[in-house]
Design an enzyme around this catalytic site. Structure first.
Site, short mmCIF file in Angstrom:
data_model
loop_
_atom_site.label_atom_id
_atom_site.label_comp_id
_atom_site.label_asym_id
_atom_site.label_seq_id
_atom_site.Cartn_x
_atom_site.Cartn_y
_atom_site.Cartn_z
N CYS A 66 0.83 -1.21 0.00
CA CYS A 66 0.00 0.00 0.00
C CYS A 66 0.87 1.26 0.00
O CYS A 66 1.81 1.36 0.78
CB CYS A 66 -0.92 -0.01 1.22
SG CYS A 66 -2.04 1.40 1.25
N CYS A 70 0.50 4.84 6.86
CA CYS A 70 -0.12 4.72 8.18
C CYS A 70 0.85 4.02 9.15
O CYS A 70 1.28 2.88 8.88
CB CYS A 70 -1.41 3.93 8.08
SG CYS A 70 -2.48 4.52 6.74
N CYS A 73 0.41 0.25 10.34
CA CYS A 73 -0.07 -0.80 9.43
C CYS A 73 1.03 -1.70 8.86
O CYS A 73 2.04 -1.23 8.34
CB CYS A 73 -0.85 -0.16 8.29
SG CYS A 73 -1.66 -1.40 7.24
N CYS A 110 -16.70 -8.89 5.88
CA CYS A 110 -15.99 -7.62 5.69
C CYS A 110 -14.70 -7.89 4.92
O CYS A 110 -13.88 -8.70 5.35
CB CYS A 110 -15.62 -7.00 7.03
SG CYS A 110 -17.01 -6.86 8.16
N CYS A 141 -19.48 -5.82 3.75
CA CYS A 141 -18.78 -4.58 4.10
C CYS A 141 -17.45 -4.61 3.37
O CYS A 141 -16.86 -5.67 3.20
CB CYS A 141 -18.55 -4.51 5.61
SG CYS A 141 -17.62 -3.04 6.12
N CYS A 201 -19.33 2.52 8.45
CA CYS A 201 -18.60 1.86 9.53
C CYS A 201 -17.34 2.70 9.75
O CYS A 201 -16.49 2.78 8.86
CB CYS A 201 -18.23 0.44 9.15
SG CYS A 201 -17.17 -0.39 10.36
N1 SAM Z 1 -6.73 0.62 3.28
C1 SAM Z 1 -7.98 0.85 3.89
C2 SAM Z 1 -8.01 2.06 4.77
O1 SAM Z 1 -7.00 2.45 5.35
O2 SAM Z 1 -9.07 2.62 4.92
C3 SAM Z 1 -8.50 -0.33 4.67
C4 SAM Z 1 -7.66 -1.25 5.46
S1 SAM Z 1 -7.08 -0.67 7.02
C5 SAM Z 1 -6.05 -2.02 7.43
C6 SAM Z 1 -8.49 -0.69 8.11
C7 SAM Z 1 -8.29 -0.25 9.55
O3 SAM Z 1 -7.68 -1.27 10.31
C8 SAM Z 1 -7.42 0.96 9.82
O4 SAM Z 1 -8.09 2.16 9.58
C9 SAM Z 1 -7.12 0.79 11.29
O5 SAM Z 1 -8.11 1.40 12.08
C10 SAM Z 1 -7.16 -0.72 11.49
N2 SAM Z 1 -5.81 -1.25 11.72
C11 SAM Z 1 -4.86 -1.42 10.78
N3 SAM Z 1 -3.73 -1.92 11.33
C12 SAM Z 1 -3.97 -2.07 12.66
C13 SAM Z 1 -3.19 -2.51 13.76
N4 SAM Z 1 -1.93 -2.90 13.62
N5 SAM Z 1 -3.77 -2.53 14.98
C14 SAM Z 1 -5.05 -2.13 15.13
N6 SAM Z 1 -5.81 -1.68 14.13
C15 SAM Z 1 -5.29 -1.64 12.91
FE1 SF4 Z 2 -2.82 1.21 3.39
FE2 SF4 Z 2 -2.71 0.06 5.77
FE3 SF4 Z 2 -3.05 2.68 5.60
FE4 SF4 Z 2 -5.04 1.03 4.85
S1 SF4 Z 2 -4.21 1.27 6.91
S2 SF4 Z 2 -4.30 2.84 3.78
S3 SF4 Z 2 -3.84 -0.68 4.03
S4 SF4 Z 2 -1.23 1.55 4.93
#
Ligand code: SAM
Ligand code: SF4
Ligand code: DTB
Length: 326
Positions: A66, A70, A73, A110, A141, A201
């Site tokens: 990606c 973030c 992530c 989801c 979802c 959501c």
């Molecule tokens: N890429 C899309 C986005 O960012 O909207 C969807 C996937 S993203 C992995 C979905 C959500 O998972 C994130 O917004 C975050 O709140 C949660 N998330 C991701 N990594 C996480 C982690 N290591 N621990 C807890 N929550 C996490």
């Molecule tokens: Fe990409 Fe992870 Fe951020 Fe979602 S949370 S936008 S998968 S880096």
């Protein structure tokens, strides 16, 4: 003299009074724990059966690579997490997994993709996936990153029930966690989803190094949306080796429970989901979360790229607490 007062009044923009102020939310958050939990459980009982929990199941349909950064992530290409990137999963594999989820009691499926936003070609495949999963009789979802209005409309037309897009933290703390997009970008997508008629959501993560006030401010943002999200996932950070937040300080479980209680009070008719982080929580912490107003969880032994409690463990927890699936 010409009286312009009537015209002026007609032209004045409507004043939107926010439902929640930061001070009112903070005052609730700081109440004695027993008072806060009693209030949350009382609100919960006005709108929901306190012993029923909605079950959702996650599947990562496109892993890693990606372009967003973030800080939490595992799937960001900015962090060396050792995760192999994949292409979009084919519809047959997704259906096989969705059937298993249904057999395991999940009512909502989801699906997540590690994209900044879907491309036109991706969306054709996504539309097919939505139709196929809906035929199994499950709610759907998806979380695919940012959407413009036309993309949101296309997903809504395909029958997608919910779109997940988290604000993750407070507006002021957000730039400490993500630099490749803004909080306003997040809110724009949420507005596009809302306008398309899909259910929203939207929640966040605790444990990103934010203050307790940031957590409360995040809930103020959510509760003050023109319509609060129907589903509010509250995640506890799962620290991922190789990400900037790998060594973040753990969240005090009782502070976590307070935020759940506040979410329940501020968004009384929303489903509040205890999302990521249950593997690291004791049964007792989870029990307090249910008492504070949680009425949804993710089931199944994986989330997107990390683990989740095994079905047997959750069955024992539900038995101990007298909880039943919705
Ligand atoms: N890429 C899309 C986005 O960012 O909207 C969807 C996937 S993203 C992995 C979905 C959500 O998972 C994130 O917004 C975050 O709140 C949660 N998330 C991701 N990594 C996480 C982690 N290591 N621990 C807890 N929550 C996490
Ligand atoms: Fe990409 Fe992870 Fe951020 Fe979602 S949370 S936008 S998968 S880096
Ligand atoms: C949400 O708020 N939490 C889910 C879902 N929405 C997409 C994702 C949790 C991801 C946990 C880390 C992982 O498994 O990679």
């Amino acid at each position: 003299m010409l009286d312009l007062s009537h015209e002026a009044a007609a032209a004045a923009p409507a004043v939107v009074v926010p439902k929640w102020t930061r001070d009112a939310a903070l005052a609730l958050y700081q109440m004695p724990f027993n008072d806060l939990l009693f209030k949350a459980q009382s609100v919960h009982r006005q709108h929901f059966d306190p012993n029923r929990v909605q079950l959702s199941r996650l599947l990562n349909i496109k892993t890693g690579g990606c372009p967003e950064d973030c800080g939490y992530c595992s799937q960001s290409s900015h962090h060396a997490t050792g995760l192999a990137a994949s292409k979009l999963m084919d519809v047959e594999t997704i259906l096989t997994e969705a059937r298993k989820a249904k057999a395991g009691g999940a009512t909502r499926y989801c699906m997540g993709a590690a994209w900044r936003n879907p491309k036109p070609r991706d969306l054709d495949a996504i539309v097919e996936i939505i139709g196929a999963v809906k035929e199994l009789g499950m709610e759907t979802c998806m979380t695919l990153g940012m959407l413009d209005r036309a993309q949101a409309d296309r997903l809504a037309d395909a029958g997608l029930d919910y779109y997940n897009h988290n604000v993750d933290t407070s507006e002021s703390y957000y730039p400490s966690v993500v630099s490749t997009r803004t909080y306003a970008d997040r809110l724009d997508t949420l507005e596009n989803v809302r306008q398309s008629g899909m259910k929203v959501c939207c929640g966040g993560i605790l444990g990103l190094g934010e203050s307790e006030a940031d957590r409360v401010e995040m809930l103020v943002t959510l509760a003050n949306l023109p319509e609060p999200p129907e589903s509010v996932p509250i995640n506890m950070l799962i620290p991922i080796a190789g990400t900037p937040l790998a060594k973040a300080a753990p969240v005090d479980p009782l502070a976590f429970v307070r935020i759940i209680a506040l979410a329940r009070i501020m968004m009384p008719t929303s489903y509040v989901r205890l999302a990521a982080g249950r593997t690291a929580m004791t049964d007792e912490t989870q029990a307090l979360c249910f008492f504070a107003g949680v009425n949804s969880i993710f089931v199944g032994d994986t989330l997107l790229t990390t683990g989740n409690p095994e079905a047997d463990k959750d069955r024992r927890l539900f038995d101990r607490l007298g909880l039943e699936a919705l």
